[in-house]
Design a protein around this motif. Structure first.
Motif, mmCIF file in Angstrom:
data_model
loop_
_atom_site.group_PDB
_atom_site.id
_atom_site.type_symbol
_atom_site.label_atom_id
_atom_site.label_comp_id
_atom_site.label_asym_id
_atom_site.label_seq_id
_atom_site.Cartn_x
_atom_site.Cartn_y
_atom_site.Cartn_z
ATOM 1 N N THR A 1 -22.634 -14.079 42.567
ATOM 2 C CA THR A 1 -23.801 -14.316 43.426
ATOM 3 C C THR A 1 -24.938 -13.347 43.147
ATOM 4 O O THR A 1 -26.122 -13.717 43.233
ATOM 5 C CB THR A 1 -23.380 -14.197 44.900
ATOM 6 N N LEU A 2 -24.626 -12.099 42.852
ATOM 7 C CA LEU A 2 -25.657 -11.068 42.718
ATOM 8 C C LEU A 2 -26.210 -10.953 41.305
ATOM 9 O O LEU A 2 -27.087 -10.126 41.047
ATOM 10 C CB LEU A 2 -25.089 -9.716 43.147
ATOM 11 N N MET A 3 -25.705 -11.762 40.401
ATOM 12 C CA MET A 3 -26.216 -11.743 39.024
ATOM 13 C C MET A 3 -27.431 -12.665 38.959
ATOM 14 O O MET A 3 -27.313 -13.875 38.780
ATOM 15 C CB MET A 3 -25.124 -12.168 38.047
ATOM 16 N N LYS A 4 -28.605 -12.099 39.149
ATOM 17 C CA LYS A 4 -29.852 -12.848 39.250
ATOM 18 C C LYS A 4 -30.728 -12.622 38.019
ATOM 19 O O LYS A 4 -30.465 -11.756 37.196
ATOM 20 C CB LYS A 4 -30.620 -12.432 40.505
ATOM 21 N N GLY A 5 -31.782 -13.404 37.937
ATOM 22 C CA GLY A 5 -32.759 -13.228 36.875
ATOM 23 C C GLY A 5 -32.865 -14.456 35.980
ATOM 24 O O GLY A 5 -31.941 -15.269 35.908
ATOM 25 N N SER A 6 -34.005 -14.605 35.308
ATOM 26 C CA SER A 6 -34.211 -15.717 34.385
ATOM 27 C C SER A 6 -35.192 -15.306 33.308
ATOM 28 O O SER A 6 -36.021 -14.418 33.508
ATOM 29 C CB SER A 6 -34.727 -16.964 35.123
ATOM 30 N N ASP A 7 -35.073 -15.939 32.155
ATOM 31 C CA ASP A 7 -35.939 -15.653 31.003
ATOM 32 C C ASP A 7 -36.442 -16.989 30.473
ATOM 33 O O ASP A 7 -35.669 -17.788 29.951
ATOM 34 C CB ASP A 7 -35.147 -14.892 29.939
ATOM 35 N N TRP A 8 -37.751 -17.227 30.594
ATOM 36 C CA TRP A 8 -38.341 -18.518 30.252
ATOM 37 C C TRP A 8 -39.056 -18.430 28.910
ATOM 38 O O TRP A 8 -39.883 -17.541 28.694
ATOM 39 C CB TRP A 8 -39.321 -18.964 31.341
ATOM 40 N N ASP A 9 -38.714 -19.332 28.017
ATOM 41 C CA ASP A 9 -39.378 -19.447 26.719
ATOM 42 C C ASP A 9 -40.133 -20.774 26.725
ATOM 43 O O ASP A 9 -39.588 -21.826 26.399
ATOM 44 C CB ASP A 9 -38.341 -19.412 25.595
ATOM 45 N N ASP A 10 -41.403 -20.702 27.102
ATOM 46 C CA ASP A 10 -42.178 -21.931 27.264
ATOM 47 C C ASP A 10 -42.422 -22.631 25.930
ATOM 48 O O ASP A 10 -42.521 -23.864 25.880
ATOM 49 C CB ASP A 10 -43.513 -21.613 27.945
ATOM 50 N N ASP A 11 -42.523 -21.863 24.856
ATOM 51 C CA ASP A 11 -42.740 -22.479 23.548
ATOM 52 C C ASP A 11 -41.520 -23.289 23.120
ATOM 53 O O ASP A 11 -41.648 -24.394 22.563
ATOM 54 C CB ASP A 11 -43.052 -21.407 22.501
ATOM 55 N N ALA A 12 -40.329 -22.747 23.363
ATOM 56 C CA ALA A 12 -39.107 -23.462 22.995
ATOM 57 C C ALA A 12 -38.735 -24.514 24.025
ATOM 58 O O ALA A 12 -37.921 -25.394 23.751
ATOM 59 C CB ALA A 12 -37.954 -22.469 22.835
ATOM 60 N N GLY A 13 -39.317 -24.427 25.225
ATOM 61 C CA GLY A 13 -38.963 -25.363 26.289
ATOM 62 C C GLY A 13 -37.580 -25.095 26.841
ATOM 63 O O GLY A 13 -36.827 -26.039 27.135
ATOM 64 N N THR A 14 -37.229 -23.801 26.999
ATOM 65 C CA THR A 14 -35.918 -23.444 27.527
ATOM 66 C C THR A 14 -36.062 -22.314 28.544
ATOM 67 O O THR A 14 -37.066 -21.591 28.571
ATOM 68 C CB THR A 14 -34.953 -22.989 26.423
ATOM 69 N N ALA A 15 -35.041 -22.155 29.362
ATOM 70 C CA ALA A 15 -34.943 -21.028 30.282
ATOM 71 C C ALA A 15 -33.494 -20.569 30.301
ATOM 72 O O ALA A 15 -32.576 -21.393 30.391
ATOM 73 C CB ALA A 15 -35.402 -21.411 31.687
ATOM 74 N N THR A 16 -33.281 -19.267 30.211
ATOM 75 C CA THR A 16 -31.948 -18.693 30.329
ATOM 76 C C THR A 16 -31.787 -18.173 31.752
ATOM 77 O O THR A 16 -32.562 -17.317 32.199
ATOM 78 C CB THR A 16 -31.738 -17.569 29.304
ATOM 79 N N LEU A 17 -30.805 -18.720 32.452
ATOM 80 C CA LEU A 17 -30.639 -18.472 33.882
ATOM 81 C C LEU A 17 -29.374 -17.675 34.138
ATOM 82 O O LEU A 17 -28.313 -17.964 33.571
ATOM 83 C CB LEU A 17 -30.563 -19.802 34.634
#
Length: 693
Positions: free
Chosen positions: A226-242
């Motif tokens: 539950t406490l493992m939060k955060g995201s990394d968005w790569d708009d050029d690749a059209g992906t997000a790491t959640l």
């Protein structure tokens, strides 16, 4: 992770109905699993954990020799392998016990994303009853902490273990012995190694939203991500790491900052991992595809303690398994990379419509006509539309008891018998079952309660009104209400049905997050339940093809059920028809070999649920309803289906025989000793993990 194209893949479906009905443009609306929810809210002060590196770590336990399959029995409390207090303290030290750990919502329910699921009756609609403000790294169950002793009718009993082990609808007799709260992938590796050293079963929960007890491993280790939060968005690749602890509300909120949207669950408190790996149907499904179609890469801690990346280039068999095989039976996911899409410039539009009528001959004819109209309407929709039809069983029960009289007071009447005369209706039993006539009547216009909820009086006076049934449609359109397609297509819904009424005007949504955060909270119920009396033990899930929907046998089953419910009140069932899969005209198609879900998903037009609502339903009537419903399709949805599927029929219904055989071989490759386990998951009958009671 390897970049992936965010373009909507695939061949477009042809309109099998020809040009007789316009194909609409709209996006999936709101799936409200009205089966079990209740009340309270959720919140979590996000604790941002740094995304872990995806290099493999050294194995924490001795791996089995290549090709070895050796399921090990679980350690029992009276055996030397059982963890001592010193063992648990050593694990806690590995999890950085001085780090801040909290899960609290900071902000209004309708303004901020919920960080976790909200249990019933939680003060301030906070997750974990507002008690998760200074959490320890680990918790150990004490006498009295067993699941069926943790909760009273409306609140938890004293003790933090009950709070931290909180899950939705745990089965009586199933409770973990230990709970760990990791903040990083390294922490997860330490927890997995601890469980392996002591032969403990491992189960995983982020939000704890699961309906089918898959977050339970009795006397095992519950790893809460539950406490493992955060995201990394790569708009050029059209992906997000959640991160695995994100809810879809949080992911959508992050996406708004990038002008992007993701295929996601309806309820904002649903976790990103469980929904994605179990199939993932949604309002956006007809336009974007299923959750499994979005998965590009997954980081997962497997049974030997190593952190591996599964993508098209590395561990591709594991990637295939996680695209539909369910996540927590293969390992603990520490991040998931999914496709993202530009938010439409004009936003979305949500609309709700009701159809209602009495359970007499005329009313049931209205229902039959409405269902036929819905079938034709839904089959003509294009991929911009998505949503569901929720058919509510006839309201039955006595009129005018003391409680009813109290509730009728805001409607300006004392008894149900006064209804027609007081409201200016000619005949309560006929006109009182037409929402438009109720709403237009002088008595209703004089009552603020009636103007706000004209259905309320029908529910309070079911016998007087002839036990009305009702149907709610809730859809979202990918675009603005000013689109000609929206105006044209919505005008066709239930064409000719005399009792149709819109209770809400179209609701414009600038972003999909705007709609998600305004949805009523879908509460979880942490009280343990007995499988025999649980709604999910009686529910039937079917993936119905376009041909099946067009044939209409399902409509006859519904009409028959509504009629028998009104007659004897012991065979009542509701029905939920979700247009939330990529089966619309123009929906994208996907390579079925790329995912492990059942083949029925690829042909499906609707996900259909039969939900018996009477706890006293006769066994013969329940069996007959299930048998007729299951004939409509060979596959069921892994995340919303019957808890008591007989024997090993769940394998074929979720995945099909061929997919299951391959999934089991992958399970045995990555988890040869059966460390991970969950109910009716891959390998569930291969690895013993029985409950204590």
């Amino acid at each position: 992770p390897a970049p992936a194209s965010a373009s909507r893949a695939g061949v477009r479906r042809e309109n099998r109905l020809g040009a007789s009905r316009p194909a609409a443009t709209m996006r999936a609306g709101a799936l409200v699993v009205a089966v079990l929810a209740a009340a309270a809210a959720v919140a979590a002060a996000e604790f941002a954990a740094t995304p872990p590196a995806t290099t493999e770590a050294a194995s924490a336990v001795d791996p089995a020799p290549a090709g070895t399959v050796d399921p090990r029995p679980r350690c029992q409390r009276d055996q030397p392998c059982w963890p001592t207090a010193a063992d648990v303290a050593a694990l806690a030290k590995e999890l950085d016990p001085s780090a801040a750990r909290s899960c609290v919502r900071n902000g209004a329910v309708t303004a901020v994303a919920e960080p976790a699921a909200v249990p019933l009756s939680s003060p301030g609609a906070q997750p974990f009853y507002g008690a998760a403000q200074a959490l320890n790294a680990t918790y150990t169950a004490e006498p009295g902490d067993h699941a069926d002793e943790c909760f009273g009718p409306t609140a938890p009993k004293p003790g933090m273990f009950c709070i931290v082990a909180l899950r939705n609808l745990p089965r009586a007799g199933w409770a973990p012995a230990f709970v760990a709260w990791p903040l990083s992938a390294t922490h997860v590796q330490a927890a997995v190694a601890f469980a392996a050293r002591h032969n403990l079963g491992v189960c995983v929960a982020a939000t704890g939203h699961d309906f089918l007890n898959r977050h339970s491993c009795d006397d095992g280790l519950l790893i809460r991500t539950t406490l493992m939060k955060g995201s990394d968005w790569d708009d050029d690749a059209g992906t997000a790491t959640l991160a695995p602890g994100l809810t879809w509300g949080e992911a959508l909120s992050d996406g708004d900052k990038h002008g992007r949207v993701v295929a996601c669950g309806h309820a904002a408190t649903v976790g990103v991992v469980g929904w994605s790996t179990g199939g993932g149907h949604s309002w956006l499904g007809p336009h974007l595809g299923l959750g499994v179609d979005q998965i590009v890469s997954v980081d997962v801690v497997v049974a030997d303690g190593s952190l591996v990346t599964a993508n098209a280039s590395n561990n591709s068999d594991l990637l295939w398994a996680l695209r539909g095989g369910g996540g927590s039976t293969f390992g603990v996911i520490t991040s998931i990379t999914v496709k993202t899409y530009p938010t439409p410039a004009a936003g979305f539009t949500n609309r709700i419509t009701w159809l209602t009528g009495p359970s007499n001959a005329q009313g049931l004819r209205t229902l039959a006509a409405g269902l036929a109209g819905f079938a034709n309407w839904s089959l003509a929709l294009d991929d911009n539309w998505g949503g569901y039809l929720n058919l509510i069983a006839p309201a039955t029960g006595p009129d005018d008891d003391a409680e009813v009289k109290k509730l009728l007071a805001p409607y300006g009447i004392d008894t149900c018998a006064q209804w027609a005369a007081a409201y200016g209706l000619t005949n309560t039993r006929e006109e009182g079952c037409d929402l438009r006539k109720i709403l237009a009547s002088p008595g209703c216009q004089a009552s603020a309660a009636c103007r706000a909820d004209p259905r309320g009086i029908q529910e309070l006076c079911p016998a007087t009104c002839g036990a009305p049934w009702s149907a709610m449609m809730d859809y979202i359109y990918w675009g603005p209400e000013t689109d000609a397609a929206f105006q044209r297509v919505w005008g066709d819904v239930f064409a000719g049905a005399p009792s149709t009424i819109d209770l809400q005007p179209p609701t414009p949504l600038k972003t999909y997050f705007d709609g998600a955060v305004q949805q009523p909270i879908e509460y979880i119920d942490p009280r343990p339940v007995a499988a025999a009396t649980d709604t999910w033990a009686r529910l039937s899930s079917v993936l119905a093809s376009r041909d099946t929907v067009a044939a209409g046998e399902w409509a006859g089953i519904i009409a028959s059920s509504m009629a028998s419910c009104a007659a004897d009140n012991t065979t009542c069932a509701g029905f939920q028809l979700y247009q939330t899969v990529p089966g619309n005209v123009g929906s994208p198609t996907f390579d079925p070999s790329a995912t492990s879900i059942g083949p029925g998903f690829r042909d499906a037009h609707l996900h259909m649920l039969a939900v018996p609502t009477s706890a006293s339903i006769a066994p013969g009537a329940l069996a007959a309803l299930k048998a007729s419903w299951y004939k409509l399709g060979a596959n069921s949805y892994f995340s919303e289906s019957e808890y008591t599927l007989p024997g090993d029929s769940w394998k074929a219904r979720y995945w099909g025989d061929a997919n299951y055989a391959r999934l089991l071989s992958i399970k045995q490759k990555y988890d040869p000793h059966g460390l991970f386990w969950c109910y009716h998951c891959v390998g569930a009958d291969w690895t013993p993990s029985p409950p204590r009671a």
